[in-house]
Design an enzyme around this catalytic site. Structure first.
Site: not given
Length: 317
Positions: A38-40, A97, A170, A193, A219
């Protein structure tokens, strides 16, 4: 070199962890990481870490959430196994971010991730070129934000185009770009930007002269390649030579990113291996610069209670 430590690797970038361990004269600690149907995530440290300093190397590279949860579980496992200390080495720190609210009902996810790491048992964080360095303030534990600018400068120096100028895409990258320009002994230009969405930005104006000059776009991270591609097109329209290089610490390089940058006129891309670069279909275009020596130096100094100042400051302008 102190002997009371072990280095554990998550699944996000095992080659980097292996290189760091080798430079420190050690083998990776034995650790089993499995996923249930189940992804655990299930983690078992397969050797005693009682009384040892545990360093977990795990960038939160895509898929970010999977690798973040894996890191949290590894930290919890080390804490419950009576480790003397748990340091999370997160070369690429995702969610940095999201450090403030730009709308009324947004999460400050960088703070939430900091809280999760500390709750899981992390006592020290080592990272490289945080997207927003002020995210250090979300932690109540030591954070060492290293910089990869010197290693990238060394890698790109012999590939510079004619009459080079360093370009910040930026205002947020001006300090980093200033460090590149200083170390390379070249001039600096800045693009401004406006972000229109999470995936689209619009460049409003250029500060600096790029006419008849080759540009080095720098960047801290490249994900879709959209910012670099739009910057390259703007520079070409301003008279720059069609001989551009892009340079970034973290090459997430999501599907379509390389094609997008090539089409915009970028001829070479330099990134570090903070994120595992496995899409290098053209080694003449993408150059992966190793950061294992930087990380190993930092960990060696931490173990000896040494200073990391020079490893932190080079990219701060």
């Amino acid at each position: 070199m102190p002997e009371g430590f072990t280095i554990l690797a998550g699944t996000a970038n095992r080659p980097l962890a292996t290189s760091v361990a080798r430079l420190l004269g050690a083998a990776l600690g034995r650790c089993t990481i499995e996923r249930f149907p189940d992804g655990e995530v299930h983690v078992c440290i397969d050797e005693s870490v009682r009384g040892l300093e545990v360093y977990i190397v795990q960038p939160t590279a895509p898929p970010v959430n999977d690798h973040l949860v894996e890191l949290l579980i590894m930290a919890d496992a080390a804490r419950r196994a009576s480790a003397a200390g748990v340091t999370a080495v997160i070369p690429y720190f995702g969610y940095a971010r999201a450090d403030k609210r730009s709308d009324c009902r947004e999460a400050i996810t960088a703070r939430m991730v900091a809280d999760l790491l500390q709750t899981a048992g992390v006592q020290h964080v080592v990272t490289i070129d945080l997207h927003t360095p002020q995210a250090e303030g979300f932690f109540r534990i030591p954070v060492d934000n290293l910089t990869a600018v010197p290693v990238l400068v060394a890698a790109v120096r012999n590939h510079l185009p004619d009459a080079p100028v360093v370009v910040a895409p930026d205002a947020g990258r001006v300090k980093m770009a200033t460090a590149y320009a200083h170390d390379l002994g070249v001039e600096l230009a800045v693009l401004h930007k406006r972000r229109e969405s999470g995936t689209r930005t619009m460049i409003t104006h250029l500060v600096g002269d790029v006419r008849h000059r080759g540009c080095l776009l720098v960047d801290d991270m490249i994900s879709t390649g959209g910012t670099i591609a739009e910057s390259a097109r703007t520079l070409l329209a301003a008279g720059a030579l069609p001989d551009m290089i892009a340079c970034a610490t973290h090459g997430l390089l999501l599907p379509g990113a390389l094609r997008r940058m090539r089409a915009a006129g970028v001829r070479q891309l330099f990134v570090t291996d903070t994120v595992l670069v496995d899409s290098m279909d053209d080694a003449s275009f993408v150059h992966a610069v190793p950061v294992a020596p930087l990380v190993a130096t930092a960990l060696r100094r931490l173990m000896a209670d040494g200073s990391l100042l020079e490893l932190r400051e080079a990219g701060r302008g």
